[in-house]
Scaffold this active site. Structure first.
Site, mmCIF file in Angstrom:
data_model
loop_
_atom_site.group_PDB
_atom_site.id
_atom_site.type_symbol
_atom_site.label_atom_id
_atom_site.label_comp_id
_atom_site.label_asym_id
_atom_site.label_seq_id
_atom_site.Cartn_x
_atom_site.Cartn_y
_atom_site.Cartn_z
ATOM 1 N N SER A 145 0.805 -1.222 0.000
ATOM 2 C CA SER A 145 0.000 0.000 0.000
ATOM 3 C C SER A 145 0.835 1.269 0.000
ATOM 4 O O SER A 145 0.474 2.257 -0.655
ATOM 5 C CB SER A 145 -0.937 0.006 1.207
ATOM 6 O OG SER A 145 -1.749 -1.131 1.221
ATOM 7 N N HIS A 151 0.799 4.381 4.414
ATOM 8 C CA HIS A 151 0.037 5.067 3.365
ATOM 9 C C HIS A 151 0.460 6.531 3.257
ATOM 10 O O HIS A 151 0.751 7.036 2.173
ATOM 11 C CB HIS A 151 -1.457 5.002 3.670
ATOM 12 C CG HIS A 151 -2.018 3.620 3.609
ATOM 13 N ND1 HIS A 151 -3.329 3.338 3.936
ATOM 14 C CD2 HIS A 151 -1.459 2.433 3.248
ATOM 15 C CE1 HIS A 151 -3.547 2.040 3.794
ATOM 16 N NE2 HIS A 151 -2.430 1.472 3.383
#
Length: 277
Positions: free
Chosen positions: A206, A259
């Protein structure tokens, strides 16, 4: 004939050829290893064809190309598209590059190991420092390898789809080196951030996905000639997903630090590369 560009998708190339034909530019499509090659018949048409090719890379969905296909397109193209399955596989491969495909394959192999009875040894080998043991200070690969681990089908599907789509764009249109930098930086520094936020038990691509998203978005705005962009609606979706992760809205365990760190890496590299290129 003189080549003015190459495209991974023969059907998309035909739309461009039809538009050029409507402007009086005679050109041909030939199959090559990467997809198809486009060439003009007359040397004096080369500059105009190259300019339109660059515009097509930036705006492949422009209505003028579809309209030209309806008005001037023909059904006598001699390209052999093969079976639908082979065409899909060809599209998958030619829309990416060696780095994109290698990471894609590694993530699938690791996910397969987790689901075929090798979860414990795989996690012990690839997890971040301290997640599965104490004497790991010399195992430097652990700063990156959590990036290759995924723990659910939704997790790996979401990440690999974006990685193939955006990583493939970067690698095929700008080059492997910018993507390699994004992969190494966004695959390590955000992991350090995530470790300090929540400890060593995490994994997933991610952080890198947010990096390639941020990079593509910035390059599309600041350097459209690079031929990559991310529509604002897509970027908005990524940002909403990032914010939801901090509120545990869906009851999912998200690597929020990774993230945010990955997005920062992508935005910064995008600003840097768009300045230099």
């Amino acid at each position: 004939m003189m080549e003015f560009g190459r495209l991974p998708n023969a059907r998309a190339a035909q739309a461009l050829v039809d538009y050029l034909k409507s402007r009086g530019i005679d050109c041909h499509i030939s199959p090559v290893a990467e997809g198809v090659s486009l060439s003009v018949v007359k040397p004096q048409d080369l500059a105009a064809a190259q300019a339109e090719f660059e515009n097509f890379l930036r705006h492949p969905g422009d209505e003028k190309y579809l309209a030209a296909s309806w008005e001037t397109g023909s059904t006598d193209t001699q390209l052999n598209y093969g079976s639908p399955g082979l065409a899909l596989l060809s599209r998958f491969v030619t829309a990416a590059g060696p780095i994109t495909l290698t990471i894609f394959a590694l993530c699938i192999l690791v996910y397969g190991a987790f689901n075929l009875g090798f979860a414990e040894p795989t996690y012990a080998l690839l997890s971040f420092f301290g997640a599965s043991g104490t004497d790991q200070s010399a195992e430097i690969w652990r700063v990156f390898t959590p990036t290759l681990m995924h723990f659910s089908l939704m997790h790996i599907s979401f990440n690999l789809l974006w990685w193939w789509y955006l990583g493939g764009k970067i690698e095929t249109r700008i080059g492997s080196w910018p993507l390699m930098i994004l992969l190494l930086v966004a695959g390590t520094l955000p992991n350090l951030i995530q470790y300090y936020v929540s400890g060593p038990n995490f994994g997933g691509l991610s952080g890198v996905v947010y990096a390639v998203a941020g990079y593509t978005f910035v390059m599309g705005i600041r350097k459209p000639s690079a031929g990559i962009d991310l529509p604002p609606s897509y970027m908005g979706f990524m940002l909403v997903w990032l914010v939801l992760g901090f509120f545990d809205f869906l009851g999912l365990s998200m690597a929020n630090g990774a993230h945010l760190g990955g997005l920062s890496v992508g935005l910064l590299q995008g600003f840097w590369d768009s300045r230099r290129r």
